[in-house]
Write a protein that holds these residues in place. Structure first.
Motif, PDB file in Angstrom:
ATOM      1  N   ILE A  70       0.834  -1.206   0.000  1.00 42.26           N
ATOM      2  CA  ILE A  70       0.000   0.000   0.000  1.00 42.26           C
ATOM      3  C   ILE A  70       0.866   1.254   0.000  1.00 42.26           C
ATOM      4  CG2 ILE A  70      -1.634   1.358   1.380  1.00 42.26           C
ATOM      5  CD1 ILE A  70      -2.699  -1.412   2.414  1.00 42.26           C
ATOM      6  N   VAL A  71       1.804   1.342   0.952  1.00 45.11           N
ATOM      7  CA  VAL A  71       2.582   2.571   1.078  1.00 45.11           C
ATOM      8  C   VAL A  71       3.525   2.766  -0.114  1.00 45.11           C
ATOM      9  CG1 VAL A  71       4.472   1.586   2.471  1.00 45.11           C
ATOM     10  CG2 VAL A  71       3.855   3.992   2.716  1.00 45.11           C
ATOM     11  N   THR A  72       4.096   1.683  -0.610  1.00 45.95           N
ATOM     12  CA  THR A  72       4.996   1.793  -1.762  1.00 45.95           C
ATOM     13  C   THR A  72       4.246   2.293  -2.992  1.00 45.95           C
ATOM     14  OG1 THR A  72       6.366  -0.019  -0.914  1.00 45.95           O
ATOM     15  CG2 THR A  72       6.581   0.525  -3.251  1.00 45.95           C
ATOM     16  N   THR A  73       3.068   1.741  -3.235  1.00 45.80           N
ATOM     17  CA  THR A  73       2.289   2.126  -4.418  1.00 45.80           C
ATOM     18  C   THR A  73       1.784   3.550  -4.292  1.00 45.80           C
ATOM     19  OG1 THR A  73       1.576  -0.175  -4.684  1.00 45.80           O
ATOM     20  CG2 THR A  73       0.326   1.513  -5.861  1.00 45.80           C
ATOM     21  N   ALA A  74       1.284   3.944  -3.132  1.00 38.69           N
ATOM     22  CA  ALA A  74       0.754   5.302  -2.951  1.00 38.69           C
ATOM     23  C   ALA A  74       1.861   6.339  -3.093  1.00 38.69           C
ATOM     24  CB  ALA A  74       0.074   5.417  -1.593  1.00 38.69           C
ATOM     25  N   HIS A  75       3.030   6.060  -2.541  1.00 41.94           N
ATOM     26  CA  HIS A  75       4.148   6.990  -2.665  1.00 41.94           C
ATOM     27  C   HIS A  75       4.598   7.146  -4.112  1.00 41.94           C
ATOM     28  CE1 HIS A  75       5.672   6.940   1.804  1.00 41.94           C
ATOM     29  NE2 HIS A  75       4.596   7.687   1.621  1.00 41.94           N
ATOM     30  N   SER A  76       4.418   6.091  -4.900  1.00 43.65           N
ATOM     31  CA  SER A  76       4.860   6.160  -6.300  1.00 43.65           C
ATOM     32  C   SER A  76       4.054   7.171  -7.111  1.00 43.65           C
ATOM     33  CB  SER A  76       4.768   4.772  -6.955  1.00 43.65           C
ATOM     34  OG  SER A  76       3.415   4.403  -7.162  1.00 43.65           O
ATOM     35  N   VAL A  77       2.852   7.518  -6.607  1.00 47.45           N
ATOM     36  CA  VAL A  77       2.061   8.553  -7.298  1.00 47.45           C
ATOM     37  C   VAL A  77       2.013   9.840  -6.486  1.00 47.45           C
ATOM     38  CG1 VAL A  77       0.681   6.906  -8.602  1.00 47.45           C
ATOM     39  CG2 VAL A  77      -0.120   7.641  -6.350  1.00 47.45           C
ATOM     40  N   GLY A  78       2.910   9.956  -5.488  1.00 47.60           N
ATOM     41  CA  GLY A  78       3.065  11.208  -4.754  1.00 47.60           C
ATOM     42  C   GLY A  78       2.030  11.491  -3.689  1.00 47.60           C
ATOM     43  N   ILE A  79       1.395  10.454  -3.141  1.00 46.30           N
ATOM     44  CA  ILE A  79       0.369  10.638  -2.114  1.00 46.30           C
ATOM     45  C   ILE A  79       0.922  10.200  -0.765  1.00 46.30           C
ATOM     46  CG2 ILE A  79      -1.852   9.728  -1.270  1.00 46.30           C
ATOM     47  CD1 ILE A  79      -2.252  11.762  -3.360  1.00 46.30           C
ATOM     48  N   GLU A  80       0.672  11.023   0.293  1.00 44.71           N
ATOM     49  CA  GLU A  80       1.118  10.629   1.625  1.00 44.71           C
ATOM     50  C   GLU A  80       0.171   9.579   2.206  1.00 44.71           C
ATOM     51  OE1 GLU A  80       1.183  14.017   4.211  1.00 44.71           O
ATOM     52  OE2 GLU A  80      -0.999  14.073   4.438  1.00 44.71           O
ATOM     53  N   VAL A  81       0.758   8.747   3.074  1.00 45.50           N
ATOM     54  CA  VAL A  81      -0.002   7.619   3.617  1.00 45.50           C
ATOM     55  C   VAL A  81       0.139   7.585   5.133  1.00 45.50           C
ATOM     56  CG1 VAL A  81      -0.398   5.131   3.475  1.00 45.50           C
ATOM     57  CG2 VAL A  81       0.590   6.334   1.531  1.00 45.50           C
TER      58      VAL A  81
END
Length: 758
Positions: A658-669
């Motif tokens: 989850i965190v790896t994928t969200a960070h890849s599009v520039g979203i904080e988690v």
């Protein structure tokens, strides 16, 4: 044999004590199976042996005299094998052991089945015959089924009898449950029960018999009046058969024999509610045991009548019960609303017969800093109102009538906890930063105004989860838009300019509104969270309007959507939020559009994180529900509580994805589940890259102390070590070993016994 099975279980459930339970079992099983002998052996917890406790067919003088260790004799072999033993010639078996006192040398055929409760062999049920024969498959299946059905009833009867004996002698005793909220509470029990549940009326004696008899008569009169009024009001809408039911109720209440039974028990110093409940439940069981289906169906009518009178009895008896200082609240299934009824300064602990460490009420207890134990299934809670008790929220233990030495030991633990809290106070104004400079934001999960001061005092950097359902749960109707606005404004003002993330109404599952019932076979996979509010846009719109109105001039609101399982739900929700925003602008409110986030709680969202992150302003993981759904474990069910594990490898790999994928599009988690409030869990989450950890205020100091004591580089090494492990237990051992190695285990009060999962 289904009818026989049902009748035995009903008789056992109606029995008043363990000896009566066992007498019913041996007598009825012998009759139904046409055997010469039926016997029950039960475990002696202190000695570990199995004792002949009841028999129909062997020498009755042998009861209590025959003791067998596990593995000793045929009964001991049933215990160790944990499966039936069916023999044609018992005396020829190498494990056969002869006890002259029993007179069992005459019997050859032997069938013994284990009575298993919570994975432990509670006892053995045995039938015997003189002739040499093997019991057939149907007979064996019947005895196995009966043993499984009776295990819980026997355990409950054992515990009730133990407490009754101990209660008279005020002797120390112990029960085990599931550690749900850490800490120790030393206080006095207060039992809460549903107003109209006959089965949940606690055992209590009355001080003044005449007063209690008067209360009973007044309740009968009030119930008769109510039934007549309801019948009269509905007579035009009811058929003659349905109207006859009201007449039958009145007739039963007029029946002098029923009143005499209750009055006789009151004269024996039982309280009126308990006397009424006992008598009515006996009548219910008699009807349920009848072979005629018409009469069996009448059992429900008798139960309903009993509940109606019980409500009046309780209203007559007491309107507002005084809560003692140091109250320990106990119930069959506690709720957030029940916890909120007790003045906070008097409430020090909570115990629930049902539930687990991850049930909603357990989470609320942790947020309140309230020691709690859940899933104490064998506790006959209705018999222990007003007794002294110690609640050990680290081990999941309850101690009733604690002795002086036990109290002294727990007083020392309480003093240590207070000293630890003082030692961590200085961290409140310091940042959560690892020793090698990695900064993490620590936020709080809240739901009550009482959380605010504690959260700010302990250095919270905002609210990661405001549970908006709590105000809904504490009312008897939906709060109005203005009432919601006032509640939300208090939270937003208290934390401003820090961010406050408000989750839209999350009901369903284990969070039911009394005025908006959701009846479902499988509530956790049913109508809950965003599914409810999208189906009721009027509820959703009123709530988000109230949130945005409350944010005017503060601009620290963030809105979060629960239980999102796909893009369509996110888009539908966004349209409603944008509609509410436009309406408020047209009405003259000067507000900014708040960030809209998604909670990742279900497996489908894990595999759509990229698409969700591209359309949302932030992502927050609800690790409690995500763990539940990934592992297919109902987190309220104490029977499977040991399977629920937030450090399960599948859970850790999903969290990393989850965190790896969200960070890849520039979203904080962020993450707002209970895992974030555990030192080991927090270390792993920081290693994964989570930007924010949200937890209850109680855990803020120790998580900050944990993060300031580690290097992010070491956290990465720990994560790489455990992420490839195959089972949760190995991961937990590795994490605890790491905490011990860096000297945190003792500082953070994380002894071996801290957490017991079931």
């Amino acid at each position: 044999m289904l009818g026989s099975l049902r009748s035995i279980v009903q008789e056992v459930n109606a029995a008043r004590d363990l000896s009566a339970v066992l007498e019913i079992i041996v007598r009825r099983v012998r009759e139904i199976m046409h055997t010469r002998v039926c016997s029950v052996y039960l475990r002696d917890k202190q000695l570990g042996n199995y004792v002949l406790m009841a028999t129909d067919g062997l020498n009755p003088k042998a009861v209590g005299q025959v003791h067998l260790a596990p593995g000793e004799g045929l009964v001991g072999n049933v215990v160790t094998r944990e499966e039936p033993i069916n023999l044609e010639r018992a005396e020829a078996h190498p494990a056969f052991q002869y006890f002259p006192s029993t007179g069992e040398e005459r019997f050859s055929a032997f069938l013994g089945t284990p009575i298993i409760h919570h994975r432990a062999v509670l006892g053995v049920l045995v039938v015997q015959q003189e002739q040499q024969r093997r019991f057939d498959e149907g007979e064996e299946a019947f005895l196995v089924t009966l043993s499984a059905q009776l295990a819980g009833a026997i355990a409950h009867a054992e515990a009730t009898g133990l407490l009754a004996t101990i209660g008279k002698q005020r002797r120390e005793t112990h029960f085990s449950g599931i550690a749900a909220s850490p800490g120790v509470a030393i206080g006095r029990t207060h039992i809460v029960t549903p107003q109209a549940n006959l089965s949940a009326v606690p055992y209590s004696e009355c001080r003044d018999i005449d007063v209690e008899l008067t209360l009973f008569q007044q309740a009968l009169v009030a119930a008769q009046k109510e039934i007549r009024e309801v019948g009269e009001r509905l007579k035009c809408d009811l058929s003659p058969e349905e109207r006859a039911l009201f007449d039958a109720y009145i007739s039963m209440l007029d029946d002098s024999s029923l009143a005499v039974e209750v009055c006789n028990r009151i004269k024996q110093q039982l309280s009126a509610p308990r006397a009424w409940a006992e008598v009515m439940l006996e009548h219910v069981r008699r009807f349920e045991a009848m072979s005629d289906s018409y009469f069996r169906d009448r059992a429900a009518d008798v139960r309903d009548l009993g509940a109606r009178v019980l409500v009046h009895l309780r209203q007559q008896q007491q309107t507002d019960r005084e809560y003692p200082d140091n109250t320990i609240l106990i119930g069959e299934e506690l709720t957030a609303a029940v916890l909120a009824e007790v003045p906070r300064e008097k409430l020090i602990g909570a115990v629930s017969v049902k539930g687990s460490s991850n049930s909603h009420v357990a989470i609320i207890a942790r947020a309140m800093g309230l020691p709690a134990v859940m899933g104490v299934q064998d506790l006959p809670y209705e018999t222990i109102d007003g007794v002294d008790m110690v609640v050990d929220g680290y081990r999941g233990d309850l101690h009733i009538h604690p002795g002086a030495e036990l109290k002294r030991r727990y007083d020392e633990i309480v003093a240590e906890e207070q000293q630890l809290a003082r030692n961590l106070d200085h961290l409140a104004k310091l940042p959560a930063v690892t020793s090698d400079g990695h900064r993490v934001r620590l936020l709080v999960n809240t739901g009550l105004m009482a959380d605010v001061v504690r959260s700010l005092e302990r250095g919270a950097e905002g609210v990661g989860l405001f549970r908006t359902e709590v105000p809904f749960l504490l009312r008897d109707r939906f709060p109005s838009e203005e009432e919601q606005r006032e509640i939300y404004r208090e939270q937003l003002e208290a934390f401003a300019p820090l961010p406050v993330t408000m989750r839209t109404l999350d009901i369903g599952g284990d969070k039911a509104l009394a005025y908006f019932p959701i009846e479902e076979t499988n509530p956790f996979l049913g109508w809950r969270g965003i599914r409810v509010t999208l189906d009721h846009p009027e509820i959703f719109l009123a709530q988000v309007r109230a949130m945005m109105k409350a944010s005017q001039g503060l601009n620290n609101l963030r809105i979060m959507l629960p239980m999102i399982s796909g893009l369509n739900e996110l888009e539908a929700s966004r349209k409603l939020v944008e509609r509410a925003y436009r309406e408020l602008l047209e009405e003259g409110y000067e507000i900014v559009m708040p960030p809209l986030g998604v909670m990742v709680e279900v497996p489908s969202a894990v595999y759509q994180v990229r698409e969700l992150a591209e359309r949302a302003d932030f992502i927050s993981v609800g690790s409690n529900d995500l763990t539940q759904y990934l592992l297919a474990v109902d987190r309220n069910n104490s029977r499977v509580a040991n399977i629920y594990h937030a450090l399960h490898p599948a859970v850790l790999r999903a969290l990393q994805e989850i965190v790896t994928t969200a960070h890849s599009v520039g979203i904080e988690v962020g993450i707002c589940g209970e895992l974030a409030g555990e030192p080991g869990g927090a270390i792993l989450l920081v290693a994964m890259g989570y930007d924010m950890l949200s937890m209850n205020a109680t855990n803020l100091p120790r998580i900050k102390a944990t993060l300031r004591a580690i290097r992010q580089e070491d956290a990465h090494l720990l994560l790489q070590q455990v992420i490839h492990m195959h089972c949760a237990e190995d991961i937990e051992k590795a994490v605890h070993s790491y905490l011990k190695k860096i000297g945190l285990k003792k500082i953070l009060r994380l002894p071996e016994q801290e957490k017991k999962t079931g």
